[in-house]
Each structure stands twice: as structure tokens, then as C-alpha cells.
Design an enzyme around this catalytic site. Structure first.
Site, PDB file in Angstrom:
ATOM      1  N   ARG A  54      39.305  36.128  79.421  1.00 43.11           N
ATOM      2  CA  ARG A  54      39.070  35.396  80.557  1.00 43.11           C
ATOM      3  C   ARG A  54      39.424  36.118  82.250  1.00 43.11           C
ATOM      4  O   ARG A  54      39.859  37.165  82.340  1.00 43.11           O
ATOM      5  CB  ARG A  54      39.960  33.885  80.661  1.00 43.11           C
ATOM      6  CG  ARG A  54      41.168  34.208  80.438  1.00 43.11           C
ATOM      7  CD  ARG A  54      42.220  33.397  81.219  1.00 43.11           C
ATOM      8  NE  ARG A  54      42.028  33.134  82.573  1.00 43.11           N
ATOM      9  CZ  ARG A  54      42.571  34.079  83.568  1.00 43.11           C
ATOM     10  NH1 ARG A  54      43.158  35.212  83.124  1.00 43.11           N
ATOM     11  NH2 ARG A  54      42.320  34.088  84.852  1.00 43.11           N
ATOM     12  N   GLY A  55      38.780  35.186  83.156  1.00 48.13           N
ATOM     13  CA  GLY A  55      38.851  36.069  84.293  1.00 48.13           C
ATOM     14  C   GLY A  55      37.314  36.223  84.695  1.00 48.13           C
ATOM     15  O   GLY A  55      37.078  37.157  83.843  1.00 48.13           O
ATOM     16  N   ALA A  56      36.753  36.055  85.810  1.00 43.96           N
ATOM     17  CA  ALA A  56      35.528  36.465  86.130  1.00 43.96           C
ATOM     18  C   ALA A  56      34.969  38.109  85.794  1.00 43.96           C
ATOM     19  O   ALA A  56      34.150  38.243  85.031  1.00 43.96           O
ATOM     20  CB  ALA A  56      34.939  35.941  87.363  1.00 43.96           C
ATOM     21  N   ARG A  97      30.214  30.611  78.794  1.00 38.84           N
ATOM     22  CA  ARG A  97      30.790  29.689  79.748  1.00 38.84           C
ATOM     23  C   ARG A  97      29.618  29.702  80.831  1.00 38.84           C
ATOM     24  O   ARG A  97      29.069  30.837  81.275  1.00 38.84           O
ATOM     25  CB  ARG A  97      32.024  30.415  80.184  1.00 38.84           C
ATOM     26  CG  ARG A  97      33.196  30.434  79.000  1.00 38.84           C
ATOM     27  CD  ARG A  97      34.506  30.927  79.725  1.00 38.84           C
ATOM     28  NE  ARG A  97      35.160  29.679  80.339  1.00 38.84           N
ATOM     29  CZ  ARG A  97      36.295  29.947  80.917  1.00 38.84           C
ATOM     30  NH1 ARG A  97      37.033  31.015  81.062  1.00 38.84           N
ATOM     31  NH2 ARG A  97      36.763  28.780  81.656  1.00 38.84           N
ATOM     32  N   GLN A 204      47.271  29.040  83.387  1.00 35.49           N
ATOM     33  CA  GLN A 204      46.925  30.624  83.714  1.00 35.49           C
ATOM     34  C   GLN A 204      48.193  31.021  84.462  1.00 35.49           C
ATOM     35  O   GLN A 204      48.438  32.243  84.620  1.00 35.49           O
ATOM     36  CB  GLN A 204      45.737  30.843  84.005  1.00 35.49           C
ATOM     37  CG  GLN A 204      44.623  30.603  83.178  1.00 35.49           C
ATOM     38  CD  GLN A 204      44.016  29.157  83.272  1.00 35.49           C
ATOM     39  OE1 GLN A 204      44.743  28.296  83.482  1.00 35.49           O
ATOM     40  NE2 GLN A 204      42.748  29.035  82.657  1.00 35.49           N
ATOM     41  N   ASP A 245      35.195  32.234  90.623  1.00 31.20           N
ATOM     42  CA  ASP A 245      34.371  32.661  89.370  1.00 31.20           C
ATOM     43  C   ASP A 245      32.962  32.555  90.157  1.00 31.20           C
ATOM     44  O   ASP A 245      31.991  33.322  89.435  1.00 31.20           O
ATOM     45  CB  ASP A 245      34.644  31.405  88.716  1.00 31.20           C
ATOM     46  CG  ASP A 245      35.909  31.651  87.772  1.00 31.20           C
ATOM     47  OD1 ASP A 245      36.747  31.153  88.396  1.00 31.20           O
ATOM     48  OD2 ASP A 245      35.918  32.044  86.595  1.00 31.20           O
ATOM     49  N   ASN A 255      36.455  27.825  91.907  1.00 24.43           N
ATOM     50  CA  ASN A 255      37.690  28.609  91.219  1.00 24.43           C
ATOM     51  C   ASN A 255      38.469  27.502  90.337  1.00 24.43           C
ATOM     52  O   ASN A 255      37.889  26.400  90.379  1.00 24.43           O
ATOM     53  CB  ASN A 255      38.417  29.179  92.264  1.00 24.43           C
ATOM     54  CG  ASN A 255      39.557  30.094  91.678  1.00 24.43           C
ATOM     55  OD1 ASN A 255      39.147  31.012  90.842  1.00 24.43           O
ATOM     56  ND2 ASN A 255      40.741  29.889  92.120  1.00 24.43           N
ATOM     57  N   LYS A 256      39.081  27.984  89.595  1.00 26.92           N
ATOM     58  CA  LYS A 256      39.997  26.990  88.794  1.00 26.92           C
ATOM     59  C   LYS A 256      40.486  25.879  89.415  1.00 26.92           C
ATOM     60  O   LYS A 256      40.738  25.767  90.467  1.00 26.92           O
ATOM     61  CB  LYS A 256      41.181  28.082  88.468  1.00 26.92           C
ATOM     62  CG  LYS A 256      42.066  27.338  87.458  1.00 26.92           C
ATOM     63  CD  LYS A 256      41.668  26.854  86.309  1.00 26.92           C
ATOM     64  CE  LYS A 256      40.906  27.753  85.495  1.00 26.92           C
ATOM     65  NZ  LYS A 256      39.726  27.294  84.570  1.00 26.92           N
TER      66      LYS A 256
HETATM   67  O1  MRU Z   1      38.992  29.527  83.101  1.00 23.78           O
HETATM   68  P1  MRU Z   1      39.476  30.782  83.664  1.00 23.78           P
HETATM   69  O2  MRU Z   1      40.908  31.123  83.535  1.00 23.78           O
HETATM   70  O3  MRU Z   1      38.506  31.904  83.110  1.00 23.78           O
HETATM   71  O4  MRU Z   1      39.489  30.574  85.210  1.00 23.78           O
HETATM   72  C1  MRU Z   1      39.663  32.091  85.988  1.00 23.78           C
HETATM   73  C2  MRU Z   1      39.696  31.716  87.425  1.00 23.78           C
HETATM   74  O5  MRU Z   1      39.627  30.639  88.133  1.00 23.78           O
HETATM   75  C3  MRU Z   1      40.011  33.045  88.214  1.00 23.78           C
HETATM   76  O6  MRU Z   1      40.605  32.713  89.559  1.00 23.78           O
HETATM   77  C4  MRU Z   1      38.705  33.771  88.517  1.00 23.78           C
HETATM   78  O7  MRU Z   1      37.943  33.891  87.633  1.00 23.78           O
HETATM   79  C5  MRU Z   1      39.214  35.027  89.136  1.00 23.78           C
HETATM   80  S1  MRU Z   1      39.672  36.403  88.165  1.00 23.78           S
HETATM   81  C6  MRU Z   1      39.740  37.665  89.205  1.00 23.78           C
END
Ligand code: MRU
Length: 364
Positions: A54-56, A97, A204, A245, A255-256
Site C-alpha cells: 500500500r501507499g501510492a 483500488r 497506518q 493518493d 489522501n487518507k
Molecule cells: O489506503 P492506503 O494506506 O494505501 O492510503 C495511503 C495514503 O493515504 C498515503 O498517504 C499515500 O498513498 C501516500 S504514500 C507515499
């Protein structure tokens, strides 16, 4: 290039010898450092869907490597047949996703390789796909380090920094985005005090960010998401750093879930709110935040996960969006690998892409 992060491993790795993708299972942290060995497209899709990777940026890297492995295994010589199968695999992976644009960006980049080389034998296209997937990961290391340097230029030693979710090393190839300035500052003895939102419902912040920063020896304090206001009011936060994201062309940021709440609070307390965004996360084809598809996830993440016993009554309605939109007027600056963009973002983000295009022309 050294690809291991400060935790001593690579969170996403292509294992050419065994035709597999090796990922750190982020759902097991902080209790267990477990790696998953993924061979099929379905396994890679599932790992992205379940947030094992996970993480973009990490999602984009995993998808690029995943589609390469799938293409490598295709037993076809005819270009049209190869391309048809490639497209089907691409669409399947893209459905894992919906919000992080890096998934689509990386898959589009891989497709471009297939289309631009249609005159070459399929075997050779497969080799080019391998090189592209590896390049996507290597570039991410440079991108994150550069974002870290720009981010650090906005900070002073001893500052309090608040972050939400995890935009760290394990969410990227190395360094992270929002955490990169903290790591670079730590190396220089900046002694930041970092407040980490736990980040409901998937934690997270508590599980991943707190774990990463502690391992790097950073001064970390974990708070529940609803404590940020008091921490800011106490004067303990001088800057907020978050990842993203997808950034729309007007500077709205997905973002999250919970990020926009932090941005609204930061404005209230006069604290700069910085978004760290590789250009691969900026979607210039997406006009505003309203055009970003927000992923909704299972109710159980809210009602059951992390609890010994279900904590909400059976039958209650649950709304579980995984991301939210922070309006561009709440964003102090967007930090990219080509510089720091400020409002008006519809102008400054274009300028960032102009700089990127100029740098790419120079490299050719
Ligand atoms: O659902 P997730 O855990 O994949 O969400 C991730 C985020 O919101 C991060 O802030 C984003 O992907 C940046 S990672 C460098």
C-alpha cells in the site's frame, strides 16, 4: 543504487530468477516482518486490494512489476494477441483500488512500452517491459529523496511535525514522501518531534509510521486522530506533512480519510499544511477533487478490526470511505521532485510539469 531502506530491506522487489514479486506484508506490521512471494496476477491484485502492499508509489511499482511478470509468462509470439492479453491483464490490475493514481500511471507507462515497440518481436518487448518496471522503482528512490530535500528546506531544527497515515519508506521504494524530510533531517541532527495520527480505521499511522520512525530513532508521539486539535492548540506543531493518493489539476488533494480534518485544524491554528506529491501522483487530467473516485471499503474495518469482540451493534449502517478531499485553499504548498508549488495551483502545477518535460528533454 542502494535499494534497501533504513529498515534494511526492500518493501517491493522483483525477483527475476524465480519470476516473482516479493513484498513486505504491511498488514502484519508492527508485530511481524513477513514477506509475500507473489507469482500470479490474482495474487498481486489481492495484495494491492488487501493493502498488503500500500501507499501510492508502492502500489504503482508493484503493479508495474506484476504486469511485467504476467507478460513474461504469456506464451504468444503474435503482437496483436500479446497486446490483447496485456490489455486484459492491465484492466484487471487497475481494478484493485480506484483512488491512488500511481496504479494507473504505472500501468499506462507499461502499456506505452508495448505500443511504442509494436514493430519489435514480442520477446524483445518483454525485456523492455522488465526494464521499465525496474526504472519505475529506481526513479521513485530519486523522486522521494528530492522531495525530502525540498521538504527539509521548509523546516527548522527542533520543530514539531504532525503527519497522518503512512507516507514513509514502506509506502515507496525508499525514503517515503511526507516522511522523507524527517529522515533527512534526522541524519542532520534536526531532532524533530513528530506527532503521528493513529489513522482510523486501518491504523497506518500507529502500525506503520510509528514503527518506521521509531526504527530511525526519531522522537515520535502517537495520538488518536481526534487529539490533533489539542496538540496544535498546545503549540506543539509547527508544520503538517502528509502524502497523497491523487492531486487534481487545481491542487485539490485526495489522501487518507481524516487528512482534510487535519488541514482544517492547521488553518485554524495557523500551521502550514504541506502535501508531498511525486509528479506521478498529480493527475492533470482530473480537474478537481470532485472528479476523484473515493474508494469505499468494508464495514468490518470499522466495526470489528482490531477489537477482540465486535464493538458496534449488528445491523448498524457504516460509511467507510478510505480517502477524503482536502480543498486546495487549505494547502500551503505541494512539494514535488521538480520543486515546490504554491497557489494558484492551476498555474504552479503546470509549471512543475513544464520543468519535468524540460529535464526529460535534457536527459535524452
Ligand atoms: O489506503 P492506503 O494506506 O494505501 O492510503 C495511503 C495514503 O493515504 C498515503 O498517504 C499515500 O498513498 C501516500 S504514500 C507515499
Amino acid at each position: 543504487m542502494e535499494e534497501k531502506n533504513i529498515l534494511g530491506y526492500e518493501s517491493v522487489r522483483l525477483d527475476d530468477e524465480n519470476n516473482q514479486l516479493i513484498i513486505l506484508d504491511q498488514t502484519r506490521l508492527p508485530y511481524e516482518t513477513k514477506f509475500l512471494y507473489l507469482k500470479t496476477l490474482k495474487e498481486i491484485w489481492t495484495a494491492i486490494y488487501l493493502l498488503q502492499v500500500r501507499g501510492a508509489p508502492a502500489i504503482g511499482i508493484a503493479a508495474a512489476m506484476g504486469i511485467y511478470l504476467e507478460a513474461k509468462g504469456m506464451d504468444v509470439k503474435d503482437y496483436d494477441e500479446f497486446y490483447k492479453k496485456f490489455k486484459e491483464a492491465k484492466e484487471y490490475l487497475a481494478s484493485a483500488r480506484p483512488t491512488a493514481v500511481n496504479l494507473f500511471w504505472a500501468l499506462d507507462r507499461m502499456e506505452r512500452v508495448v505500443k511504442d515497440n509494436r514493430d519489435k518481436p514480442v520477446q524483445q518487448i518483454k525485456k523492455l517491459l522488465h526494464d521499465e518496471a525496474v526504472a519505475i522503482k529506481e526513479e521513485d528512490i530519486w523522486v522521494c529523496k528530492t522531495i525530502g530535500e525540498y521538504g527539509l528546506s521548509l523546516l527548522e531544527p527542533g520543530m514539531g511535525i504532525l503527519t497522518h497515515c503512512n507516507a514513509g519508506q514502506i509506502a515507496t521504494a525508499k525514503y517515503g514522501t511526507a516522511l522523507a524530510p524527517i529522515y533527512l533531517g534526522q541524519e542532520k541532527g534536526y531532532k524533530f518531534k513528530v506527532f503521528v495520527d493513529e489513522t482510523r480505521p486501518l491504523l497506518q499511522g500507529a502500525r506503520l509510521t510509528a514503527y518506521e520512525l521509531l526504527a530511525a530513532g526519531v522522537d515520535v508521539t502517537l495520538i488518536c486522530d481526534n487529539m490533533a486539535s489539542l496538540v496544535m492548540r498546545n503549540g506543539w506543531v509547527q508544520a503538517v506533512f502528509v502524502g497523497c493518493d491523487r492531486v487534481a489539476a487545481n491542487g485539490d488533494v485526495a489522501n487518507k480519510i481524516g487528512t482534510s480534518v487535519v488541514a482544517i485544524l492547521a488553518k485554524r491554528y495557523g500551521i502550514p499544511f504541506y502535501v508531498c506529491a511525486p509528479t506521478s501522483t498529480i493527475d492533470m487530467k482530473c480537474p478537481t477533487g470532485d472528479d476523484i473516485h473515493i474508494e469505499e471499503r468494508k464495514a468490518e474495518e470499522v466495526t470489528e478490526m482490531w477489537y477482540k469482540q465486535r464493538m458496534a451493534p449488528e445491523g448498524v449502517k457504516v460509511y467507510n470511505p478510505a480517502f477524503d478531499i482536502t480543498d486546495n485553499d487549505l494547502v500551503t504548498a505541494i512539494i514535488t521532485e521538480y520543486g515546490i508549488a504554491r497557489a494558484p495551483y492551476s498555474e504552479s502545477l503546470k509549471e512543475i510539469f513544464n520543468k519535468k518535460a524540460a529535464a526529460q528533454r535534457k536527459d535524452k
